[in-house]
Design an enzyme around this catalytic site. Sequence first.
Site, PDB file in Angstrom:
ATOM      1  N   ASP B  33       0.543  11.994  -7.307  1.00  0.00           N
ATOM      2  CA  ASP B  33       1.790  12.717  -7.584  1.00  0.00           C
ATOM      3  C   ASP B  33       1.570  13.662  -8.748  1.00  0.00           C
ATOM      4  O   ASP B  33       1.045  13.251  -9.794  1.00  0.00           O
ATOM      5  CB  ASP B  33       2.892  11.722  -8.013  1.00  0.00           C
ATOM      6  N   LYS B  90       7.643  16.124  -0.596  1.00  0.00           N
ATOM      7  CA  LYS B  90       8.598  15.136  -0.091  1.00  0.00           C
ATOM      8  C   LYS B  90       9.904  15.766   0.374  1.00  0.00           C
ATOM      9  O   LYS B  90      10.456  16.640  -0.301  1.00  0.00           O
ATOM     10  CB  LYS B  90       8.944  14.130  -1.203  1.00  0.00           C
ATOM     11  N   ARG B 174       0.608  -7.056   3.114  1.00  0.00           N
ATOM     12  CA  ARG B 174       0.319  -8.354   3.738  1.00  0.00           C
ATOM     13  C   ARG B 174       1.186  -8.567   4.969  1.00  0.00           C
ATOM     14  O   ARG B 174       0.728  -9.113   5.970  1.00  0.00           O
ATOM     15  CB  ARG B 174       0.544  -9.495   2.743  1.00  0.00           C
ATOM     16  N   GLY B 223       3.425   1.439  -6.884  1.00  0.00           N
ATOM     17  CA  GLY B 223       3.148   0.427  -7.899  1.00  0.00           C
ATOM     18  C   GLY B 223       1.701   0.343  -8.332  1.00  0.00           C
ATOM     19  O   GLY B 223       1.369  -0.461  -9.199  1.00  0.00           O
ATOM     20  N   GLY B 244       1.489   7.374  -7.899  1.00  0.00           N
ATOM     21  CA  GLY B 244       2.570   8.216  -8.396  1.00  0.00           C
ATOM     22  C   GLY B 244       2.557   8.253  -9.895  1.00  0.00           C
ATOM     23  O   GLY B 244       1.717   8.896 -10.523  1.00  0.00           O
ATOM     24  N   SER B 245       3.477   7.483 -10.479  1.00  0.00           N
ATOM     25  CA  SER B 245       3.627   7.485 -11.927  1.00  0.00           C
ATOM     26  C   SER B 245       2.406   6.919 -12.634  1.00  0.00           C
ATOM     27  O   SER B 245       2.194   7.180 -13.811  1.00  0.00           O
ATOM     28  CB  SER B 245       4.866   6.661 -12.292  1.00  0.00           C
TER      29      SER B 245
END
Lengths: 193, 301
Positions: B33, B90, B174, B223, B244-245
């Site tokens: 990102d 996006k 998972r 995450g 991302g972050s």
Amino acid sequence: MGVLALQGDVREHAAALRRVGVTVVLVKRPEQLEGLSAIVLPGGESTTLSMLLESSRILEPLSAWVNAGRPTLGTCAGLVMLASNIEDGRADQAKLSGLGITVRRNGFGRQRFSFETSVEIPSLGSPMEAVFIRAPRIVDVEQGTEILGVLETEAGAEAVCVQKGNIVGCSFHPELTDDVRIHQLLVDIARCA
Amino acid sequence: MSTDAIIPSSRTTGTVRVKRGLADMLRGGVIMDVVNPMQAKIAEDAGAVAVMALERVPSDIRRDGGVARMSDPEMIVEIQAAVSIPVMAKARIGHFAEAQILASLDVDYIDESEVLTPADEANHIDKWNFDVPFVCGATNLGEALRRISEGACMIRSKGEAGTGNVVEAVRHLRSIMGDIKKIGVADEVELYQWAKELRAPLELIQEIAETGSLPVPMFCAGGIATPADASLVMQLGAEACFVGSGIFKSSQPEIMARAIVEATTHYEDASVVAKVSTGLGEAMKGLELATLETRLAERGW
């Protein structure tokens, strides 16, 4: 035979090689080059692959491999890495110079202009289905490098598959179709080398 | 990039093979990102296979609140000019007009993303209508297959964007990989039940039973904040990572970006992951899931 497995469509190349009866080694470390009869440089992002070749210490042995003219196939990003000149690349991008060609990265435009068509490769028989994805263009072919395949364009025929000695490069992705003639060509080259 | 694009005499654009093919080329890579051309350059320098151009990274969207929309086209065009790797952007879930705008800008992939505020509570975008390929998020296999049936050419497990907490990404991966395995050993009659249970087209369930994998590349998002996180999700079956972050909210983005790229490639070699994990400075702070007001992963249906 090996498939450079740092990034890109490694799985498709490995599957194509297995279809022509080859045992495949996925190469992520320099010592894995030893004992191979040929290596495939897959499609992917050439700037990423270039950085990973260096950090994984494969760049040097791979350069030696290509300099020695050992059997190699590069498709799309793999073709870019095999070129002697790269336009619209990064200044620090790895250049193996196995093929006497100038390539222009993303020379057919962005993803919206990615396309399927058929290309003529007379030495391999009938026309071949070809998938071009943000493909590089071969804008110049030097003496000593042979044009194997061409694409008809509005500006005339253009090289899309070239060979110099035991090294073959395509701007399209033979690994994304069921046609294994390019992979068979690599097998034949490796057998004679 | 040169603009004198050459036109083949005969060609077909926007085919499934061409659209899924670009996702194949991104395998084993990291998509980062970025919110401006400078960050895009840092991402490219670090070895990103693509960048996601957006106005605010998810952790800032979370902090600021309000409606999160498609980015300003000018910003996307500036990022396209700054780098040579693919540029994604996006659109809001169901907002096909935003997607049309992004397609007209020639972005390389459109992310119909739960990180932005949904525009349609029932319908996702009909992605078959576009020559530009789409990636969509999924929390489970049924959701992934519904997106694929709408034309998505790449799936990313959603995780919980903007948290720097990998627990949800692991749960979603998972769940998806687990159901793929179970379908692989189901008999033909059971496939009908799987289709019903997952609310997914039978043909796609049958395809999974035959091939043992999702019909499109399966990436992971939401995450990932460290090289170890990247190694974890790759070992769980992800084929590439969206970060991302995690990069630009860390204390040394250049070093973190490169470390995550190397860990994604050499995910099964702990000595490489250990080496690149050394001296990274601080990773993004991260959030405990129980403290969240909004669960982005719950958006989309």
